[in-house]
Every structure is written in C-alpha cells, then in structure tokens.
Design a protein around this motif. Structure first.
Motif, PDB file in Angstrom:
ATOM      1  N   GLY A 251      -2.531  -8.855   8.168  1.00  0.00           N
ATOM      2  CA  GLY A 251      -2.879  -9.495   9.249  1.00  0.00           C
ATOM      3  C   GLY A 251      -4.423  -9.507   9.356  1.00  0.00           C
ATOM      4  N   VAL A 252      -5.012  -8.358   9.316  1.00  0.00           N
ATOM      5  CA  VAL A 252      -6.647  -8.219   9.342  1.00  0.00           C
ATOM      6  C   VAL A 252      -7.358  -8.983   8.535  1.00  0.00           C
ATOM      7  N   SER A 253      -6.709  -9.176   7.158  1.00  0.00           N
ATOM      8  CA  SER A 253      -7.170 -10.246   6.113  1.00  0.00           C
ATOM      9  C   SER A 253      -7.147 -11.488   6.589  1.00  0.00           C
ATOM     10  N   ILE A 254      -5.928 -12.187   6.987  1.00  0.00           N
ATOM     11  CA  ILE A 254      -5.951 -13.458   7.388  1.00  0.00           C
ATOM     12  C   ILE A 254      -6.804 -13.632   8.933  1.00  0.00           C
ATOM     13  N   LEU A 255      -7.229 -12.736   9.847  1.00  0.00           N
ATOM     14  CA  LEU A 255      -7.993 -12.900  10.593  1.00  0.00           C
ATOM     15  C   LEU A 255      -9.259 -12.848  10.460  1.00  0.00           C
ATOM     16  N   GLY A 256      -9.751 -12.152   9.462  1.00  0.00           N
ATOM     17  CA  GLY A 256     -11.119 -12.171   9.038  1.00  0.00           C
ATOM     18  C   GLY A 256     -11.514 -13.357   7.962  1.00  0.00           C
ATOM     19  N   ILE A 257     -10.571 -13.980   7.376  1.00  0.00           N
ATOM     20  CA  ILE A 257     -10.625 -15.190   6.600  1.00  0.00           C
ATOM     21  C   ILE A 257     -10.928 -16.331   7.664  1.00  0.00           C
ATOM     22  N   TRP A 258     -10.147 -16.256   8.791  1.00  0.00           N
ATOM     23  CA  TRP A 258     -10.239 -17.276   9.775  1.00  0.00           C
ATOM     24  C   TRP A 258     -11.496 -17.229  10.460  1.00  0.00           C
ATOM     25  N   VAL A 259     -11.926 -16.085  10.685  1.00  0.00           N
ATOM     26  CA  VAL A 259     -13.325 -15.937  11.492  1.00  0.00           C
ATOM     27  C   VAL A 259     -14.501 -16.160  10.622  1.00  0.00           C
ATOM     28  N   ALA A 260     -14.383 -15.718   9.187  1.00  0.00           N
ATOM     29  CA  ALA A 260     -15.547 -15.825   8.489  1.00  0.00           C
ATOM     30  C   ALA A 260     -15.409 -17.313   7.675  1.00  0.00           C
TER      31      ALA A 260
ATOM     32  N   GLY B 298      11.175   0.103   8.168  1.00  0.00           N
ATOM     33  CA  GLY B 298      10.944   1.434   8.475  1.00  0.00           C
ATOM     34  C   GLY B 298      10.027   2.127   7.701  1.00  0.00           C
ATOM     35  N   GLN B 299       9.530   1.628   6.568  1.00  0.00           N
ATOM     36  CA  GLN B 299       8.548   2.461   5.437  1.00  0.00           C
ATOM     37  C   GLN B 299       7.360   2.202   5.857  1.00  0.00           C
ATOM     38  N   THR B 300       6.390   3.212   6.046  1.00  0.00           N
ATOM     39  CA  THR B 300       5.136   3.262   6.411  1.00  0.00           C
ATOM     40  C   THR B 300       4.123   2.447   5.542  1.00  0.00           C
ATOM     41  N   GLN B 301       4.376   2.231   4.302  1.00  0.00           N
ATOM     42  CA  GLN B 301       3.718   1.477   3.499  1.00  0.00           C
ATOM     43  C   GLN B 301       3.759   0.034   3.977  1.00  0.00           C
ATOM     44  N   PHE B 302       4.927  -0.407   4.330  1.00  0.00           N
ATOM     45  CA  PHE B 302       5.418  -1.710   4.502  1.00  0.00           C
ATOM     46  C   PHE B 302       4.556  -2.000   5.921  1.00  0.00           C
ATOM     47  N   TYR B 303       4.395  -1.240   6.958  1.00  0.00           N
ATOM     48  CA  TYR B 303       3.549  -1.436   8.070  1.00  0.00           C
ATOM     49  C   TYR B 303       2.058  -1.426   7.770  1.00  0.00           C
ATOM     50  N   ALA B 304       1.593  -0.761   7.005  1.00  0.00           N
ATOM     51  CA  ALA B 304       0.151  -0.681   6.407  1.00  0.00           C
ATOM     52  C   ALA B 304       0.103  -2.018   5.666  1.00  0.00           C
ATOM     53  N   LEU B 305       1.031  -2.636   4.920  1.00  0.00           N
ATOM     54  CA  LEU B 305       0.656  -3.701   4.009  1.00  0.00           C
ATOM     55  C   LEU B 305       0.638  -4.877   5.134  1.00  0.00           C
TER      56      LEU B 305
END
Length: 625
Positions: free
Chosen positions: A597-606, A585-592
């Motif tokens: 997720g974005v990092s993994i997706l970017g690595i997979w695309v690039a 329920g902590q905001t920083q956990f959702y941001a992490l």
C-alpha cells in the motif's frame, strides 16, 4: 422634576421591558397559586409609569431643540456601533401616543381575556412590543432601527400565534412572519450597502450627507429600493400586504396596537430616511406608486369584505398608502400628522368592534344588525372613529388629509385626486360596516349581544373623548395648518367626498334596499372580494416556484449528495468484507499488505517527477540511437 424626567426619558422603554420580564413566571406556570392575572396588573402599572414619565417630559421638550444621547456599545476595526437616541418633541410625543394606547389596550385586555389562561405570555409580549416601539421612536441610528424592527417582527409572530392550538392562528402567524421577513431581508441589504456610500448610519448625519452626496444614480436607486422594502412589509403595502389580514387571527387587544402603532413603525423609519430616499427620483416615484396602488386597491377591497377585522385591516393598509405618498413627495409633516391621527381613530374602531367579536357568535357583518339599541356606546365610538379617519372637520384626520392634499395641489394634482378618492372609498367602507352591524333589525346572531363590561368600555370611552378633543390638542401644540393659507378648493373637495361617501352609503345600508348589495358585474364583485386574486397569484407564482425549487433541492440531496456518500460507504463495506475473507492472520502478510500500500501510494505521489525523468531518459536514448 420635569427636567429630570426629560433627561431620563430614554429609560421609558425599560418600564415596559421590566413589566414584560416580571410577567414571564406566570407564562410557564411557575407561579400557580395566584393564577395568571397578576401578570397583567404588573404590566399595567409599568405602562402607566411609562405614560406619566413621557407625558411630563413632553411638556419640558416643547419649543426646545432636539438633544442626542449616545450610549457606547461596540467599536472595533473602524466600525463604531454607538446607540444614538434623539430626545425631541416629536420623539417624546410619539412615546406618549405609544404608551397611552398600550395602557388602554391592556385595560381592554383585562375584560376581553378575562377567562383566558394565557395572560403571562400575552402581557409579556405586549411589554416587548411597547419596549420595541418606544426604543424605535427614540433610536437615531438606522442599524439599531433595523435590529428593533426584527424584534417587532418576532413579537408579531409570537403574539399572533398566542392561541397556537388553532390551525388558522398558526398559519396566520407563520405567514405574517415570513412576509415581513422578506421585506426585512432586503432592508438589511440596503442598510449594509448604505454604509460604504455614506460612512454612517446616524439619521442626522445621513441627512447632511444626502444634502451634498454625489452617488451613482443606479447604485442609489438599488440601495433606495432595498431600504423601502422593510417599511413596505411593516406598513402592509402591496405586494407585502396580506400579512395584516392574516394577523387578525390574534387577540383583539393586540389588534388595537397592530392597527394603530405597529404598522406605523415602518412609516417612522421611512420618514427618517426621506432625505436619503429623495436622492433617487426612481425611488421617490416607486414610493408614490406603491402608495397609490395600495391606497386605492385596499380601499376597493375593504368595500367587499364581510369579516369585521378584514374590513378594518384593509382600511389600515389604504391609510398607510397615503403615508407613502406623503413621504414620496417630501411632505414629512403631513406624513407625521397622518400617522398620529390614524393611530387614534384606528384604535377606537378596533375597540368598538372588539366587544362584538367578544360575545357574538359570528364576525360576519352580513349576519349581524340592529346593534344600535343594544350597544349604543360602541356605536357612538364607531361613528367618531369613522369621522376621525376620514376628511370630516374638525376631527383629526381632516387636518392631516388637507395638509397632504394642499401640498400636492400645485405640483401633482393627480395625486390630489387619489387622496380624494381614497377618502371617499374609506367613508363608503366604514359607513357600510356601520350599517351592517348597527343598523337595521336585529338578526338571530345579534339578538343577544349586549354591551361589553366596564374594563372594555372604559378605555373605549377615554379614547372616544380624546378623539373628539384631538383638534384642540393639536392646536395647543401648534400642529394644525394655518386655515387662512389652505386652498379652499381642496378643503371643499375633501369635505364633499366624505359627505357624499357617508350619505350615499348610509341611504343604501340604513334604508330599505334589499341586501346583500352586489355590483352589476359579478366578475368585478369577485375581484374585490378575493383581494384582486393576490393570494391565488402568490400560490401559482412564488409558492409554486419555492415548492419546485425545494423539490429539486430534495432530489439533489437524496440522489446526488446521499448517493455519493452511500457509494463511498458501499465500497468501504465491500472492501472490508473482501479483506475479512482474504486475510490469514499472519503478521508477515499484514506487513506485506502495508508495504504494498505504501509503495503504491509513493509511486502515485512521485509519478509526476519520475515520469518526467523517464521521458528524458527515453528521449536521450532515442537521440543517441
């Protein structure tokens, strides 16, 4: 006046269409106070107007060149779909036959369906049929002819299924619709394939194109075979012949039209396409072969049937087989004469037996008998209809059969034998039916079977008189062949086949010979009685194959397609459940989580780009080392 009616004769289909539309409010019961009978009377008036219009216009068309009327409909992207209509003696004469028979059928229906509450639907569909048939004979374009044939197929389904509460009626309507749809599907393929070859769908332009066409023989054979598939279904030709037998579950007044003019709709298109079909010898041979098999086979099957309607339905298929032979041998005039004479006699036969079906308990001819004294008018009508359908001079079909056989005598004498055989078998079949129904002593099923009332007798007597005067009508229109030019051997063979078929069968079924009559070999008897086992062959081949393919498609749908979808849904469900118990329920956990997720997706695309750079760096390091 006659000239004005000739110029507006293309409006004749609208009479029936208006009558059918005006009858619709009585079908769902919107109008309740009057009962359903006004629906029939409205259609009767409109059909009478159409008949009068056509009859007067016919006088103005005689010995006049054909006229064309063009109605623009759609023109786009190089495709010009203009409705072309032909106004000629042949097309207007066909209008007179169609509207006249439909008028008599509607009068007949007033008596036959006296206590039926389905008048609204029935007369609306009769109006649809009449409008479609009239439009078909006027239409001068193959594409629009196909559209009209599709409308008639739908009309057959609805009219056969009029009494939809009966299981046999439902199955008969369904089978008739599906069988004709098979032929229509192939016909559509042929229509579409013909456009790139000829560049037109107009019948006159197709005839001009066929006169000088230079087409690949294989291509023309495939297109031609597709084009004859539709008429095969409409004319109840083998192997698309079973629908006509099952369609007999519909009301008898609709059977009058079906056995006379509806089955001829396919023959009409076939005759129009004859110049194109003759481009391929394979197609012409196929048309003749289909006609021979159907004509001989259906004639044999008709002899072994016990149901009144089935006896006549197979005789119709046999006669349409002769039309196929005429078209396949390029005898268009004989084909048109066959269609005309058959329509009159077939309608008269249905009317004569329709009263028996109307007020008798059974349709089994082996349970009837002795109706000559109780139904003399029907018996006389049956005799005239029989003699008008076989080669018995001077009635109508004699001239049609002589014209066909005379044209085949020099070139294809074997086909003359087929015509003589079919004529003799038809005489045997109809004489047998007459002997079982009207001859002998009255049975328990026919002791109380009086003549029908006047609405059913009047149209039958009118058609009876017209059948007797048909030769005079044909002579006045200069449609009879020249007697001096006919081959006398052909004439004698045809007459003797009719006389021998009627006389031998009359002795058997009108004499004291014990009945039922059975062939010496039971296997042959069953072969004819069970339609050459064609329904069983359908069940173990086409129906079985379609069922197995359907089962396979169902398994693929349930276990493969649904399985993949359900697996994705299961993963989504499990992922959601796991996230539900792992979040704080902590905001920083959702941001992490989003960042990861974005990092993994970017690595997979690039990865393809960075992977190449990484390999280059490794190769340079190894080179330096």
């Amino acid at each position: 006046m006659a000239q004005f009616l000739l110029e507006t004769v293309w409006l004749v289909p609208c009479y029936a269409l208006i009558g059918g539309l005006l009858a619709v409010p009585w079908s769902p019961g919107i109008i309740r106070k009057t009962g359903p009978r006004p629906a029939g009377y409205i259609n009767l008036v409109m059909t009478f107007l159409a008949f009068v219009h056509s009859a007067i216009a016919l006088q103005a068309t005689w010995n006049q060149p054909a006229q064309e009327v063009f109605i623009p409909w759609l023109s786009t992207a190089g495709l010009d779909l203009t409705i072309a209509l032909e106004i000629s003696s042949v097309s207007v004469g066909a209008l007179v036959v169609i509207t006249g028979l439909n008028l008599l059928a509607q009068i007949y229906a007033i008596g036959y369906m006296e206590m039926d509450w389905g008048w609204g639907r029935f007369y609306s569909l009769l109006g649809l049929f009449e409008a479609g048939l009239c439009a078909l004979v006027l239409c001068n374009n193959l594409f629009f002819s196909y559209v009209i044939l599709e409308v008639l197929t739908l009309g057959t389904y609805l009219l056969v299924g009029l009494w939809f509460s009966q299981p046999l009626v439902v199955s008969g309507a369904r089978d008739a619709f599906l069988t004709k749809r098979v032929g229509d599907l192939f016909l559509l393929m042929g229509v579409l394939a013909l456009w790139p070859l000829a560049g037109t769908w107009s019948y006159p332009e197709l005839a001009k194109w066929a006169a000088t066409a230079n087409v690949n023989p294989t291509t023309m054979a495939l297109v031609g075979l597709a084009l004859i598939a539709g008429p095969m279904g409409k004319c109840a030709q083998f192997p698309l012949h079973l629908w006509l037998d099952e369609a007999m579950e519909g009301p008898v007044p609709s059977t009058i039209l079906r056995n006379s003019v509806v089955v001829a709709s396919g023959a009409w298109v076939l005759i129009k396409l004859q110049p194109v079909l003759s481009l391929s010898p394979i197609v012409s041979s196929a048309i003749v072969a289909i006609g021979v098999v159907t004509a001989v086979g259906a004639s044999l099957i008709a002899i072994a049937q016990v149901d009144i309607k089935r006896c006549q339905s197979y005789s119709v298929s046999a006669y349409m087989g002769l039309v196929f032979i005429a078209v396949g041998t390029q005898q268009d005039e004989a084909a048109l004469l066959l269609v005309l004479t058959h329509a009159i006699s077939a309608a008269l036969l249905v009317m004569s037996t329709g009263g028996i079906i109307w007020n008798s308990i059974t349709q089994d001819v082996t349970q009837l008998g002795g109706l000559w004294t109780r139904r003399p008018i029907s018996a006389i009508a049956f005799i005239v209809g029989t003699l008008g359908l076989i080669g018995f001079p001077p009635l109508g079909s004699f001239w049609a059969l002589v014209t066909l056989a005379d044209g085949l005598w020099e070139t294809q004498p074997l086909l003359v034998g087929v015509v003589i055989t079919v004529n003799a078998l038809t005489a045997v079949s109809l004489t047998r039916e007459f002997g079982l129904i009207f001859g002998g002593k009255a049975t328990q099923m026919s002791q109380r079977s009086p003549e029908a009332h006047w609405p059913m007798i009047l149209p039958m007597v009118i058609l009876l008189a017209f059948s007797l005067h048909l030769p005079l009508v044909l002579q006045s229109l200069s449609l009879l062949p020249d007697w001096a030019t006919l081959n006398k051997d052909v004439v004698l063979l045809l007459i003797w086949s009719s006389i021998s078929g009627c006389s031998i069968t009359g002795v058997v079924y009108l004499g004291n010979i014990p009945k039922p009559i059975r062939l010496p070999w039971k296997g042959l008897q069953d072969l004819f009685a069970y339609d050459f086992y064609t329904p069983k062959l359908y069940r173990i081949t086409i129906i079985f194959g379609v069922a197995k393919i359907s089962q396979l498609a169902d398994m693929i749908d349930r276990f493969v397609v649904d399985g993949i979808v359900n697996l994705v849904g299961l993963f989504s469900l499990l992922g959601g459940e796991s996230l539900k118990y792992s979040t704080s329920g902590q905001t920083q956990f959702y941001a992490l989580t989003v960042l990861l997720g974005v990092s993994i997706l970017g690595i997979w695309v690039a990865w393809p780009f960075w992977g190449v750079q990484f390999l280059n760096v490794i190769s340079q390091i190894s080179t330096v080392g």
